[in-house]
Design a protein around this motif. Structure first.
Motif, short mmCIF file in Angstrom:
data_model
loop_
_atom_site.label_atom_id
_atom_site.label_comp_id
_atom_site.label_asym_id
_atom_site.label_seq_id
_atom_site.Cartn_x
_atom_site.Cartn_y
_atom_site.Cartn_z
N ASP A 1 0.72 -1.40 -0.01
CA ASP A 1 -0.15 -0.11 0.12
C ASP A 1 0.94 1.12 0.02
OD1 ASP A 1 0.91 -0.34 2.64
OD2 ASP A 1 -0.92 0.38 3.54
N LEU A 2 2.20 1.22 0.11
CA LEU A 2 3.02 2.58 -0.02
C LEU A 2 3.89 2.28 -1.27
CD1 LEU A 2 4.27 2.05 3.66
CD2 LEU A 2 2.40 3.73 2.91
N ILE A 3 3.83 1.46 -2.25
CA ILE A 3 4.39 1.43 -3.57
C ILE A 3 3.20 1.51 -4.35
CG2 ILE A 3 6.47 0.20 -2.76
CD1 ILE A 3 5.42 -2.32 -4.26
N GLY A 4 3.68 1.89 -5.80
CA GLY A 4 2.52 1.70 -6.76
C GLY A 4 3.29 2.54 -7.95
N ILE A 5 2.41 2.44 -9.13
CA ILE A 5 2.81 2.98 -10.30
C ILE A 5 3.11 4.42 -10.21
CG2 ILE A 5 2.21 3.36 -12.90
CD1 ILE A 5 0.28 0.63 -12.49
N HIS A 6 2.39 5.14 -9.57
CA HIS A 6 2.73 6.41 -9.70
C HIS A 6 3.17 6.98 -8.35
CE1 HIS A 6 1.08 7.14 -13.66
NE2 HIS A 6 -0.22 6.41 -13.35
N THR A 7 3.50 6.17 -7.54
CA THR A 7 4.02 6.18 -6.10
C THR A 7 5.55 5.77 -5.89
OG1 THR A 7 1.69 5.94 -5.32
CG2 THR A 7 3.67 5.93 -3.53
N ASP A 8 5.70 4.73 -5.90
CA ASP A 8 7.31 4.20 -5.58
C ASP A 8 7.27 2.90 -6.80
OD1 ASP A 8 9.55 3.38 -4.81
OD2 ASP A 8 8.85 3.10 -2.60
N VAL A 9 8.35 2.96 -7.45
CA VAL A 9 8.63 1.66 -8.47
C VAL A 9 9.64 0.84 -7.96
CG1 VAL A 9 8.60 1.25 -10.97
CG2 VAL A 9 7.16 3.31 -10.07
N PRO A 10 9.81 -0.09 -7.35
CA PRO A 10 11.13 -1.01 -7.24
C PRO A 10 11.83 -1.36 -8.28
CG PRO A 10 9.22 -1.35 -5.56
CD PRO A 10 8.75 -0.71 -6.68
N ALA A 11 13.01 -1.89 -8.13
CA ALA A 11 13.66 -2.52 -9.15
C ALA A 11 14.63 -3.63 -8.67
CB ALA A 11 14.31 -1.48 -10.07
N PRO A 12 15.48 -4.28 -9.24
CA PRO A 12 16.43 -5.26 -8.85
C PRO A 12 17.68 -4.49 -8.23
CG PRO A 12 15.64 -5.99 -11.03
CD PRO A 12 15.32 -4.25 -10.85
N ASP A 13 18.35 -4.90 -7.41
CA ASP A 13 19.61 -4.54 -6.73
C ASP A 13 20.34 -5.82 -6.49
OD1 ASP A 13 21.31 -2.92 -4.88
OD2 ASP A 13 20.56 -1.67 -5.97
N MET A 14 21.17 -5.59 -5.66
CA MET A 14 22.46 -6.66 -5.47
C MET A 14 21.67 -7.54 -4.62
SD MET A 14 25.47 -6.30 -2.67
CE MET A 14 25.96 -4.72 -3.48
N GLY A 15 21.72 -9.02 -5.21
CA GLY A 15 20.90 -10.18 -4.35
C GLY A 15 19.63 -10.28 -4.91
N THR A 16 19.19 -9.39 -5.91
CA THR A 16 17.91 -9.60 -6.54
C THR A 16 17.78 -9.70 -8.07
OG1 THR A 16 17.28 -7.21 -6.46
CG2 THR A 16 16.53 -8.65 -4.39
N ASN A 17 16.91 -10.09 -8.51
CA ASN A 17 16.91 -10.05 -10.19
C ASN A 17 15.53 -10.02 -10.46
OD1 ASN A 17 16.02 -12.72 -9.39
ND2 ASN A 17 17.86 -13.75 -9.70
N SER A 18 15.34 -10.39 -12.06
CA SER A 18 14.06 -9.98 -12.65
C SER A 18 13.08 -11.09 -11.96
CB SER A 18 14.21 -10.54 -13.99
OG SER A 18 14.79 -11.95 -14.28
N GLN A 19 13.46 -12.36 -11.52
CA GLN A 19 12.60 -13.28 -10.73
C GLN A 19 11.98 -12.53 -9.64
OE1 GLN A 19 11.37 -16.76 -11.74
NE2 GLN A 19 10.04 -15.66 -10.23
N THR A 20 12.73 -12.04 -8.60
CA THR A 20 12.28 -11.35 -7.59
C THR A 20 11.08 -10.18 -7.91
OG1 THR A 20 14.54 -11.62 -6.89
CG2 THR A 20 13.12 -10.19 -5.49
N MET A 21 11.55 -9.49 -9.14
CA MET A 21 10.56 -8.38 -9.40
C MET A 21 8.93 -9.28 -10.01
SD MET A 21 12.02 -5.69 -8.93
CE MET A 21 12.95 -6.57 -7.54
N ALA A 22 9.34 -10.20 -10.86
CA ALA A 22 8.27 -11.02 -10.95
C ALA A 22 7.16 -11.36 -9.89
CB ALA A 22 8.58 -12.27 -11.66
N TRP A 23 7.99 -11.75 -8.55
CA TRP A 23 7.07 -12.18 -7.63
C TRP A 23 6.45 -10.96 -6.76
CZ3 TRP A 23 12.12 -15.37 -5.51
CH2 TRP A 23 12.03 -16.49 -6.21
N ILE A 24 7.22 -9.95 -7.01
CA ILE A 24 6.71 -8.64 -6.47
C ILE A 24 5.45 -8.41 -7.30
CG2 ILE A 24 7.17 -6.12 -5.88
CD1 ILE A 24 9.94 -6.91 -5.44
N LEU A 25 5.66 -8.23 -8.62
CA LEU A 25 4.68 -7.78 -9.71
C LEU A 25 3.52 -8.82 -9.17
CD1 LEU A 25 3.07 -6.86 -11.98
CD2 LEU A 25 4.55 -8.37 -13.38
N ASP A 26 3.50 -10.10 -8.95
CA ASP A 26 2.28 -11.22 -8.79
C ASP A 26 1.63 -10.86 -7.55
OD1 ASP A 26 0.86 -13.35 -9.65
OD2 ASP A 26 1.38 -14.22 -7.85
N GLU A 27 2.46 -10.52 -6.31
CA GLU A 27 1.83 -10.19 -5.08
C GLU A 27 1.25 -8.80 -5.02
OE1 GLU A 27 0.77 -11.95 -1.50
OE2 GLU A 27 2.23 -12.84 -3.28
#
Length: 411
Positions: free
Chosen positions: A130-156
């Motif tokens: 509830d504190l991130i969002g398309i026009h609020t806060d857009v995460p991305a991968p960094d050290m220790g995370t990758n595209s799969q991590t982003m896929a899980w975040i997107l799905d959740e």
């Protein structure tokens, strides 16, 4: 000096050069919001484990906050605050309509199974959705995370808000990720290096490069520099370091690293002490690993003519002063490694438009943005009679300050 103190010091120097109002200066330095959450998950063996997750949202004057999420055992509030602040200035230097944020979980991802990482990611997303969002806060991968991590975040996230591909960047292409994203930071390093060398009548071809770090950024930078005619003579990662004065075969090194989980044992060069890598004789040094690696203890021994900061905050302020006196030119992180967030912006735009770009367009646009940003930084250097780091900081801070005032900030 820790990362937060060093970053704040650079900001304050830029604010002084810009003659910012003291109240505005203080406002720009304080984060918009700091989030700290407990993430408890069942391990594969049935036991429970708890981890602490962070998200620092630094500034949104110029647009949605933007920044990676890292999984690393040394993640702490000071580090996340420093990186969030750097993202604010970085997005402004790149002149993309974002603010800055950063996040992370204090964990050792290599010690967790894929299923444990997925559970941890989903619990973290549940705590912050509830504190991130398309026009609020857009995460991305960094050290220790990758595209799969982003896929899980997107799905959740989509379970709560409906399908929202633009809520994260650095996703798999099959889920709306951008072509060219994997190589973007490394390619941006190449374009920024080309721009700096061109200022001095040189090109990539014929220059000797040393690269610390052979993860996503370092490996792509090495490949692209080699393709452009540069000679990468030494590289290190967490497993070891290798040197070949005739130039390393980067294609073979990439294969070896993938097969052996590191560059240790590569027979295309001589093994050297990783601690000596930064002081190897070369034209261009590219730190592409952790922060704080160039400090007062080793700065005097660095022999490179140019340093391209592909990592976040690799150079301490004390080292900056030493290297400046030696005449070493440093291209700062908030310019040099901004290729990743720039292509993240392209990905976000594609998701919102529902229209995918081909890779040629992505790379051409990235070159345009990186080259323009370098020119803007040089203009600030001339205006304020300062080095490249202060040129970048004054550029970024000035753009954020102007947006803040225009939106109605009152002293």
């Amino acid at each position: 000096m820790n990362a937060l103190a060093a970053t704040s010091r650079n900001f304050k120097q830029a604010a002084k050069l810009l003659a910012l109002d003291s109240k505005l200066e203080k406002s720009l330095l304080i984060p918009f919001r700091e989030i700290k959450v407990e993430c408890t998950i069942p391990k594969d063996d049935g036991t429970l484990a708890s981890y602490v997750g962070f998200r620092v949202q630094h500034d949104n004057a110029r647009g949605p906050m933007k920044g990676g999420i890292r999984y690393h055992h040394e993640v702490d509030p000071d580090e996340v605050n420093a990186l969030a602040q750097l993202m604010t200035w970085k997005t402004a230097v790149a002149n993309i309509p974002y603010g800055g944020a950063k996040g992370g979980i204090g964990c050792s991802p290599g010690e967790l199974s894929i299923s444990e990482l997925e559970r941890l990611t989903r619990v973290f997303t549940q705590k912050i959705h509830d504190l991130i969002g398309i026009h609020t806060d857009v995460p991305a991968p960094d050290m220790g995370t990758n595209s799969q991590t982003m896929a899980w975040i997107l799905d959740e996230y989509s379970k709560f808000h409906g399908y929202s591909p633009a809520v994260v960047t650095g996703k798999p292409v099959d889920l709306g990720g951008s072509l060219g994203r994997d190589a973007a930071t490394g390619r941006g390093v190449l374009f920024a290096t080309e721009a700096l060398l061109a200022e001095h009548g040189k090109g990539i071809a014929g220059q000797r490069f040393v690269i610390q770090g052979f993860g996503n950024v370092g490996s792509w930078a090495a490949q692209l520099i080699t393709e452009a005619g540069g000679k990468v003579i030494a590289i290190s990662d967490v497993t070891g370091a290798v040197k070949n004065l005739n130039g390393l075969d980067i294609a073979q090194l990439v294969k070896h690293s993938a097969q052996n989980r590191g560059i240790k044992g590569f027979n295309g060069g001589d093994a050297i002490d990783p601690n000596s890598l930064l002081t190897e004789e070369c034209d261009v040094l590219i730190p592409a690993a952790l922060g704080g690696v160039i400090n007062k203890d080793n700065a005097n021994d660095i022999k490179a003519k140019y340093i391209i900061e592909a990592a976040n905050h690799p150079t301490d302020p004390e080292a900056d002063e030493i290297l400046s006196k030696k005449g070493v030119l440093i291209l700062p992180d908030i310019l040099a490694n901004s290729g990743g967030v720039t292509v993240s912006y392209f990905e976000w735009v594609q998701n919102i438009q529902g229209f995918m770009w081909d890779e040629e367009k992505v790379n051409a646009e990235l070159r345009t943005y990186m080259t323009r940003a370098f020119g803007d930084v040089k203009q600030m250097c001339r205006s304020h009679n300062c080095d490249l780091r202060m040129g970048a900081f004054t550029l970024g801070v000035n753009r954020v300050a102007r947006a803040t005032v225009l939106r109605g900030w009152e002293a």
